[in-house]
Design a protein around this motif. Structure first.
Motif, PDB file in Angstrom:
ATOM      1  N   GLU A  42      -5.586  11.507  -1.339  1.00 34.36           N
ATOM      2  CA  GLU A  42      -6.597  12.484  -0.943  1.00 34.36           C
ATOM      3  C   GLU A  42      -7.193  13.180  -2.158  1.00 34.36           C
ATOM      4  N   GLY A  43      -8.509  13.298  -2.160  1.00 33.15           N
ATOM      5  CA  GLY A  43      -9.204  14.114  -3.147  1.00 33.15           C
ATOM      6  C   GLY A  43      -9.577  13.394  -4.422  1.00 33.15           C
ATOM      7  N   GLU A  44     -10.507  14.003  -5.127  1.00 35.64           N
ATOM      8  CA  GLU A  44     -10.999  13.427  -6.370  1.00 35.64           C
ATOM      9  C   GLU A  44      -9.956  13.485  -7.474  1.00 35.64           C
ATOM     10  N   ALA A  45      -9.070  14.467  -7.421  1.00 35.30           N
ATOM     11  CA  ALA A  45      -8.019  14.571  -8.435  1.00 35.30           C
ATOM     12  C   ALA A  45      -7.078  13.373  -8.377  1.00 35.30           C
ATOM     13  N   PHE A  46      -6.938  12.783  -7.200  1.00 35.35           N
ATOM     14  CA  PHE A  46      -6.076  11.606  -7.058  1.00 35.35           C
ATOM     15  C   PHE A  46      -6.590  10.450  -7.912  1.00 35.35           C
ATOM     16  N   LEU A  47      -7.887  10.255  -7.951  1.00 37.42           N
ATOM     17  CA  LEU A  47      -8.459   9.191  -8.781  1.00 37.42           C
ATOM     18  C   LEU A  47      -8.226   9.471 -10.257  1.00 37.42           C
ATOM     19  N   VAL A  81       0.859  -1.183   0.000  1.00 39.96           N
ATOM     20  CA  VAL A  81       0.000   0.000   0.000  1.00 39.96           C
ATOM     21  C   VAL A  81       0.893   1.230   0.000  1.00 39.96           C
ATOM     22  N   VAL A  82       0.583   2.181  -0.898  1.00 41.49           N
ATOM     23  CA  VAL A  82       1.317   3.441  -0.941  1.00 41.49           C
ATOM     24  C   VAL A  82       0.311   4.572  -0.798  1.00 41.49           C
ATOM     25  N   TYR A  83       0.557   5.454   0.172  1.00 42.92           N
ATOM     26  CA  TYR A  83      -0.317   6.600   0.432  1.00 42.92           C
ATOM     27  C   TYR A  83       0.313   7.857  -0.154  1.00 42.92           C
ATOM     28  N   PHE A  84      -0.491   8.634  -0.874  1.00 43.49           N
ATOM     29  CA  PHE A  84      -0.048   9.891  -1.461  1.00 43.49           C
ATOM     30  C   PHE A  84      -0.753  11.038  -0.752  1.00 43.49           C
TER      31      PHE A  84
END
Length: 92
Positions: free
Chosen positions: A41-46, A15-18
């Motif tokens: 975090e956030g919709e831009a991440f998707l 698992v990698v968290y940004f």
């Protein structure tokens, strides 16, 4: 938990968290390869190719899922996880 500065170092991670301040997310996500769950975090991440993106809605933490990114990473998400997500998107 450890702080990763290069995508090549993260290939051994499951698992990698940004963080929201992370730059070049799409480049880093694509360099991780198969079998790595990416969370941020956030919709831009998707939109950048992340798999699970946390969002704040009504002062609560919720999450959205990019199912296409999960499939591209060779991951199968459980139906229980998908059922409690705020949104499940099929996008690249």
């Amino acid at each position: 938990m450890q702080r990763i500065h290069r995508a090549s170092s993260a290939k051994a991670c499951q698992v990698v968290y940004f963080s929201k301040s992370e730059k070049e997310v799409s480049k880093t996500v694509s360099a991780l390869g198969h079998g790595v769950l990416t969370v941020g975090e956030g919709e831009a991440f998707l939109s950048a190719g992340g798999i699970i993106g946390f969002v704040i809605q009504d002062r609560r933490v919720r999450f959205d899922i990019n199912q296409t990114a999960a499939e591209n990473a060779g991951l199968k998400l459980s139906s229980k996880l998908l059922s409690v997500a705020r949104a499940v998107r099929k996008q690249s």
